[in-house]
Scaffold this motif. Sequence first.
Motif, PDB file in Angstrom:
ATOM      1  N   VAL A 308      10.246  -1.043  -6.587  1.00 41.37           N
ATOM      2  CA  VAL A 308      10.126  -0.166  -7.951  1.00 41.37           C
ATOM      3  C   VAL A 308       9.803   1.128  -7.734  1.00 41.37           C
ATOM      4  CG1 VAL A 308       9.318  -0.366 -10.362  1.00 41.37           C
ATOM      5  CG2 VAL A 308       9.684  -2.658  -8.873  1.00 41.37           C
ATOM      6  N   ALA A 309      10.511   1.885  -8.477  1.00 41.20           N
ATOM      7  CA  ALA A 309      10.080   3.497  -8.346  1.00 41.20           C
ATOM      8  C   ALA A 309       8.810   3.846  -9.078  1.00 41.20           C
ATOM      9  CB  ALA A 309      11.043   4.322  -8.934  1.00 41.20           C
ATOM     10  N   ILE A 340       5.170  -3.110 -12.989  1.00 43.95           N
ATOM     11  CA  ILE A 340       5.589  -4.418 -13.806  1.00 43.95           C
ATOM     12  C   ILE A 340       4.650  -5.511 -13.267  1.00 43.95           C
ATOM     13  CG2 ILE A 340       7.802  -6.061 -13.954  1.00 43.95           C
ATOM     14  CD1 ILE A 340       9.503  -3.577 -13.195  1.00 43.95           C
ATOM     15  N   LEU A 359       5.283  -2.833   0.690  1.00 45.10           N
ATOM     16  CA  LEU A 359       5.963  -1.892   1.844  1.00 45.10           C
ATOM     17  C   LEU A 359       5.345  -0.766   2.292  1.00 45.10           C
ATOM     18  CD1 LEU A 359       9.014  -2.324   3.394  1.00 45.10           C
ATOM     19  CD2 LEU A 359       9.582  -0.439   1.743  1.00 45.10           C
ATOM     20  N   LYS A 375      -3.263  -5.654  -8.833  1.00 46.47           N
ATOM     21  CA  LYS A 375      -2.251  -6.058  -9.680  1.00 46.47           C
ATOM     22  C   LYS A 375      -2.589  -7.850 -10.091  1.00 46.47           C
ATOM     23  CE  LYS A 375       0.906  -2.961  -7.523  1.00 46.47           C
ATOM     24  NZ  LYS A 375       2.073  -2.321  -7.672  1.00 46.47           N
TER      25      LYS A 375
HETATM   26  N1  CTP Z   1       5.827  -2.717  -8.384  1.00 49.73           N
HETATM   27  C1  CTP Z   1       5.944  -2.868  -9.763  1.00 49.73           C
HETATM   28  N2  CTP Z   1       5.851  -1.986 -10.279  1.00 49.73           N
HETATM   29  C2  CTP Z   1       5.720  -0.765 -10.136  1.00 49.73           C
HETATM   30  C3  CTP Z   1       5.692  -0.522  -8.793  1.00 49.73           C
HETATM   31  C4  CTP Z   1       5.648  -1.569  -7.976  1.00 49.73           C
HETATM   32  O1  CTP Z   1       6.037  -4.057 -10.340  1.00 49.73           O
HETATM   33  N3  CTP Z   1       5.976   0.419 -11.016  1.00 49.73           N
HETATM   34  C5  CTP Z   1       5.862  -3.844  -7.605  1.00 49.73           C
HETATM   35  C6  CTP Z   1       6.569  -4.063  -6.418  1.00 49.73           C
HETATM   36  O2  CTP Z   1       7.915  -4.794  -6.881  1.00 49.73           O
HETATM   37  C7  CTP Z   1       5.956  -4.888  -5.330  1.00 49.73           C
HETATM   38  C8  CTP Z   1       4.433  -4.489  -5.717  1.00 49.73           C
HETATM   39  O3  CTP Z   1       4.585  -3.814  -6.873  1.00 49.73           O
HETATM   40  O4  CTP Z   1       6.030  -6.093  -5.650  1.00 49.73           O
HETATM   41  C9  CTP Z   1       4.089  -3.320  -4.553  1.00 49.73           C
HETATM   42  O5  CTP Z   1       4.834  -2.042  -4.889  1.00 49.73           O
HETATM   43  P1  CTP Z   1       4.972  -0.881  -3.708  1.00 49.73           P
HETATM   44  O6  CTP Z   1       5.726   0.144  -3.941  1.00 49.73           O
HETATM   45  O7  CTP Z   1       4.635  -1.505  -2.201  1.00 49.73           O
HETATM   46  O8  CTP Z   1       3.214  -0.629  -4.367  1.00 49.73           O
HETATM   47  P2  CTP Z   1       2.919   0.331  -5.258  1.00 49.73           P
HETATM   48  O9  CTP Z   1       1.894  -0.361  -6.152  1.00 49.73           O
HETATM   49  O10 CTP Z   1       3.959   0.981  -5.991  1.00 49.73           O
HETATM   50  O11 CTP Z   1       1.916   1.423  -4.466  1.00 49.73           O
HETATM   51  P3  CTP Z   1       2.353   2.534  -3.525  1.00 49.73           P
HETATM   52  O12 CTP Z   1       3.793   2.891  -3.729  1.00 49.73           O
HETATM   53  O13 CTP Z   1       1.358   3.877  -3.763  1.00 49.73           O
HETATM   54  O14 CTP Z   1       2.334   2.090  -2.119  1.00 49.73           O
END
Ligand code: CTP
Length: 425
Positions: A308-309, A340, A359, A375
């Motif tokens: 997710v962005a 989310i 990731l 979370k």
């Molecule tokens: N996720 C989400 N909503 C967002 C960002 C992430 O629900 N806006 C969820 C992703 O689907 C994943 C988890 O949170 O299951 C971790 O996402 P990740 O991109 O690894 O981490 P971030 O919380 O976005 O932190 P960062 O990018 O700084 O590592």
Amino acid sequence: MKCRANIARKMRPKARQDVSNEPLNAAKGPLFGKNVLVGLTGSIACCKTCELIRTLIKNGANVKTVVSPAALEFIGEKTLETLSNSLVYSDTFSKSRSTEHIHLTDWADIFVIAPITANTISKFAAGIADNLITSTFNAYLGLKKPVVIAPAMNTGMLNNPFVQNNIIKLQNEGVKIVKTETGPLACGTVGNGRMANVVKIYQTIFETLCPAGVSDINRAKGKILLTMGGTREPIDPVRFISNASSGRMGLCLADCAHSMGYDVEIISTIKIENRPYKTTIVNSTLDMLEAVEKSFSEADYLIMAAAVADYRVKNPLPHKLSKKNEGETLTLELVQNPDILKNMGQIKKENQKTIGFSLGTENIIETAKAKLQAKNADFIIANEAKVALNTDENEVWIIDKSGKSVHIEKNSKENVAKAILEQVL
Ligand code: CTP
């Protein structure tokens, strides 16, 4: 803790799933009452058919096997008999009856030949009936009952125009083909010709026996809401910001959860073909959030496999952005997207579990543990960008609330999905 994907089941704490709490019909499985006749012909892929038979039985089907003489060079009758809990049929003129092929034709709701060799494909296409498999096929197709075949052979044989024409001939008569895959072959070469993954074969059987919509009656093990793919944040009507997520890991999780008897609903940025799941296609993070919010209350598990962005363009343009004058820079203002997984972690009920992916490129386990806390997730699956992105394999660490982590060594995404689900469901 370390474990291989295929032995992950042994590592699973026994107390995690209280069988007595499962709805009564859960044990029956989605294929309860369906009779599946599995045919095997002479190929090393016969060993994969064992897993197919197990999957069918686990999902409630009754299974009988019918073998060609060559199949018995690759697999023992006792193995098939034990797995299917039924006699193995091999003689056209058995001691009990001389019309075995008709008996099997009447019994089966579907005839699945996996693996099927070039030889048997060609006999099928020519209407030859010289053993129990070919005779049964003749009678079966004549009654317009459903047939699924999963070919397995050397690349040269597969590319033979006669074989190809025969496959097309069968397809034109309604036979469903589960296409071969590319990889190392028994003959020592690498190429197209491997029998399809068992999950794919099961999927085709399932879709044939239980077309979408009809299937969910018995899917009582629980509902899994799964997001997959990379979200796309629009810049203008034709451009967007996204990432390299292919959605493959998510689809493997969906297929595996489905074969385990769960009701799967998907929210994806990527179109999915030939799957019976309820699917919503979304683009942006805000769209994905809206779709998750709509379905979350019905779900027992939310698995956020989507990449997710974190940011979106503050003011996407309603028309295509034109190039600036030479040398001029372009600045896009980004604002943070809602999280989310975090939002659902805040509103989940006691019986709901949220599972996320993390990731990373460095400190992946520590970062994942921090995300799990932030979370309020039940599990976070940590994986490394260079191993996971756009590949067929993955290596993960499954981290639970107590901070315990289970390592699943590098393996196919199908096997990693299975190991993850065995830990988290
Ligand atoms: N996720 C989400 N909503 C967002 C960002 C992430 O629900 N806006 C969820 C992703 O689907 C994943 C988890 O949170 O299951 C971790 O996402 P990740 O991109 O690894 O981490 P971030 O919380 O976005 O932190 P960062 O990018 O700084 O590592």
